[in-house]
Design a protein around this motif. Sequence first.
Motif, PDB file in Angstrom:
ATOM      1  N   LEU A   1       0.846  -1.145  -0.084  1.00 50.66           N
ATOM      2  CA  LEU A   1       0.101   0.190  -0.051  1.00 50.66           C
ATOM      3  C   LEU A   1       0.955   1.250   0.013  1.00 50.66           C
ATOM      4  N   ALA A   2       1.951   1.370  -0.446  1.00 45.54           N
ATOM      5  CA  ALA A   2       2.846   2.427  -0.561  1.00 45.54           C
ATOM      6  C   ALA A   2       2.348   3.650  -1.383  1.00 45.54           C
ATOM      7  N   GLN A   3       2.603   4.611  -1.169  1.00 38.38           N
ATOM      8  CA  GLN A   3       2.013   5.706  -1.946  1.00 38.38           C
ATOM      9  C   GLN A   3       3.078   6.218  -2.959  1.00 38.38           C
ATOM     10  N   VAL A   4       2.491   6.629  -4.273  1.00 36.04           N
ATOM     11  CA  VAL A   4       3.298   6.866  -5.303  1.00 36.04           C
ATOM     12  C   VAL A   4       2.884   8.287  -5.851  1.00 36.04           C
ATOM     13  N   ARG A   5       3.706   9.238  -6.050  1.00 38.79           N
ATOM     14  CA  ARG A   5       3.440  10.492  -6.591  1.00 38.79           C
ATOM     15  C   ARG A   5       3.748  10.416  -8.143  1.00 38.79           C
ATOM     16  N   VAL A   6       2.561  10.337  -8.868  1.00 39.38           N
ATOM     17  CA  VAL A   6       2.857  10.305 -10.393  1.00 39.38           C
ATOM     18  C   VAL A   6       2.439  11.953 -11.062  1.00 39.38           C
ATOM     19  N   SER A   7       3.532  12.054 -11.843  1.00 42.20           N
ATOM     20  CA  SER A   7       3.479  13.594 -12.452  1.00 42.20           C
ATOM     21  C   SER A   7       4.005  13.510 -13.655  1.00 42.20           C
ATOM     22  N   GLY A   8       3.737  14.417 -14.740  1.00 39.11           N
ATOM     23  CA  GLY A   8       4.030  14.364 -16.067  1.00 39.11           C
ATOM     24  C   GLY A   8       3.242  15.433 -16.823  1.00 39.11           C
TER      25      GLY A   8
ATOM     26  N   VAL B   1      -8.088   7.700 -10.901  1.00 38.73           N
ATOM     27  CA  VAL B   1      -7.724   6.203 -10.674  1.00 38.73           C
ATOM     28  C   VAL B   1      -9.124   5.524 -10.864  1.00 38.73           C
ATOM     29  N   GLN B   2      -8.825   4.438 -11.711  1.00 38.80           N
ATOM     30  CA  GLN B   2      -9.778   3.442 -12.339  1.00 38.80           C
ATOM     31  C   GLN B   2     -10.492   2.811 -11.086  1.00 38.80           C
ATOM     32  N   GLY B   3     -11.724   2.987 -11.218  1.00 37.40           N
ATOM     33  CA  GLY B   3     -12.508   2.159 -10.319  1.00 37.40           C
ATOM     34  C   GLY B   3     -13.002   3.094  -9.089  1.00 37.40           C
ATOM     35  N   THR B   4     -12.719   4.399  -9.152  1.00 39.57           N
ATOM     36  CA  THR B   4     -12.800   5.431  -7.930  1.00 39.57           C
ATOM     37  C   THR B   4     -13.226   6.548  -8.663  1.00 39.57           C
ATOM     38  N   ASN B   5     -13.674   7.587  -7.637  1.00 43.08           N
ATOM     39  CA  ASN B   5     -14.027   8.947  -8.071  1.00 43.08           C
ATOM     40  C   ASN B   5     -12.613   9.956  -7.968  1.00 43.08           C
ATOM     41  N   ARG B   6     -11.615   9.639  -7.706  1.00 37.49           N
ATOM     42  CA  ARG B   6     -10.516  10.410  -7.294  1.00 37.49           C
ATOM     43  C   ARG B   6      -9.751  10.654  -8.395  1.00 37.49           C
ATOM     44  N   GLY B   7      -9.308  11.707  -8.592  1.00 35.95           N
ATOM     45  CA  GLY B   7      -8.688  12.261  -9.962  1.00 35.95           C
ATOM     46  C   GLY B   7      -8.140  13.763  -9.823  1.00 35.95           C
ATOM     47  N   THR B   8      -7.474  14.138 -10.841  1.00 36.73           N
ATOM     48  CA  THR B   8      -7.184  15.395 -10.977  1.00 36.73           C
ATOM     49  C   THR B   8      -7.310  16.006 -12.801  1.00 36.73           C
ATOM     50  N   VAL B   9      -6.815  17.280 -12.817  1.00 41.41           N
ATOM     51  CA  VAL B   9      -7.137  17.666 -14.113  1.00 41.41           C
ATOM     52  C   VAL B   9      -6.116  18.501 -14.543  1.00 41.41           C
ATOM     53  N   ALA B  10      -5.580  18.286 -15.800  1.00 40.23           N
ATOM     54  CA  ALA B  10      -4.167  18.770 -16.419  1.00 40.23           C
ATOM     55  C   ALA B  10      -4.418  20.439 -16.400  1.00 40.23           C
ATOM     56  N   ASN B  11      -3.334  21.093 -16.247  1.00 37.86           N
ATOM     57  CA  ASN B  11      -3.440  22.746 -16.449  1.00 37.86           C
ATOM     58  C   ASN B  11      -3.263  23.113 -17.890  1.00 37.86           C
ATOM     59  N   ASN B  12      -3.104  24.308 -18.157  1.00 35.51           N
ATOM     60  CA  ASN B  12      -3.192  24.702 -19.401  1.00 35.51           C
ATOM     61  C   ASN B  12      -1.998  24.222 -20.378  1.00 35.51           C
ATOM     62  N   GLU B  13      -0.797  23.950 -19.380  1.00 33.03           N
ATOM     63  CA  GLU B  13       0.340  23.405 -20.286  1.00 33.03           C
ATOM     64  C   GLU B  13       0.297  21.728 -20.317  1.00 33.03           C
ATOM     65  N   GLY B  14      -1.029  21.087 -19.797  1.00 30.92           N
ATOM     66  CA  GLY B  14      -0.878  19.782 -19.891  1.00 30.92           C
ATOM     67  C   GLY B  14      -0.168  18.985 -18.762  1.00 30.92           C
ATOM     68  N   ASP B  15       0.346  19.691 -17.609  1.00 27.56           N
ATOM     69  CA  ASP B  15       0.895  18.959 -16.815  1.00 27.56           C
ATOM     70  C   ASP B  15      -0.170  18.675 -15.493  1.00 27.56           C
ATOM     71  N   PHE B  16       0.167  17.566 -14.809  1.00 29.78           N
ATOM     72  CA  PHE B  16      -0.622  16.901 -13.688  1.00 29.78           C
ATOM     73  C   PHE B  16       0.197  16.392 -12.850  1.00 29.78           C
ATOM     74  N   SER B  17      -0.389  16.396 -11.555  1.00 28.46           N
ATOM     75  CA  SER B  17       0.186  15.594 -10.450  1.00 28.46           C
ATOM     76  C   SER B  17      -0.634  15.061  -9.786  1.00 28.46           C
ATOM     77  N   ILE B  18      -0.409  13.774  -9.177  1.00 27.49           N
ATOM     78  CA  ILE B  18      -1.385  13.007  -8.349  1.00 27.49           C
ATOM     79  C   ILE B  18      -0.525  11.888  -7.423  1.00 27.49           C
ATOM     80  N   THR B  19      -1.087  11.915  -6.434  1.00 29.61           N
ATOM     81  CA  THR B  19      -0.604  10.771  -5.516  1.00 29.61           C
ATOM     82  C   THR B  19      -1.634   9.556  -5.275  1.00 29.61           C
ATOM     83  N   VAL B  20      -1.147   8.536  -5.372  1.00 31.79           N
ATOM     84  CA  VAL B  20      -1.930   7.275  -5.363  1.00 31.79           C
ATOM     85  C   VAL B  20      -1.221   6.019  -4.963  1.00 31.79           C
TER      86      VAL B  20
END
Length: 207
Positions: free
Chosen positions: A15-22, A40-59
């Motif tokens: 159950l380690a946490q991973v910070r995924v960005s790109g 996150v597939q199967g859940t309602n958790r998520g985020t939206v990319a900004n104007n430059e297409g960058d995103f970051s999420i911890t799962v």
Amino acid sequence: MFLLTGLLLWAGGTLAQVRVSGTISGAKDRKAIAGAAVFVQGTNRGTVANNEGDFSITVSNTDTLLFRAVGFKPQRLPLDRTGLNQIIVQIYMVRDSIQLGEVRIQEGRPDRADINRALRNVRRPTPPPNAVRRPPPPKPLFPVDTIAPRAPVPTLASPISLIYDQFSREGQQRRKMEEIQAQQKAIQAEKERQKYNKNFKDNTGYE
């Protein structure tokens, strides 16, 4: 006791946490896709990319990320119990093909009765009971004039007005203002044409 400790360590690693960005961009033009959704597939958790297409999420390292954008095929990124605590990725999304159904073209115009029947069936949205009705904008007390002087109206009583319009400073200013307005309209029309052609070329004219 050793068995319990091993199970706790195994559960903690699972159950380690991973910070995924790109960055999310198109696979063909490499342009950033602003507003792309990362779930996150199967859940309602998520985020939206900004104007430059960058995103970051911890799962969790057992999750699978789902990338979605309008007009693109969805992409999945399974983490597969990775032992890393931070991942930087570059997501390239492929445009989704739009298939149009059968289009039938009939000769002639529809009957006026059919048009009136369709218009009667259109229901206007009813405003809520607590809606505030705004008063109409006030009318100006005096007629609003433009900066450019108006063209004189020639009459038989004053034929000199035509000569005055051709050689006076006010007439030259009025003609110059008309040329500037015509150039601005031509530039605006060219921009609208280029925008339509770009949307049609990118297959986004139907959105």
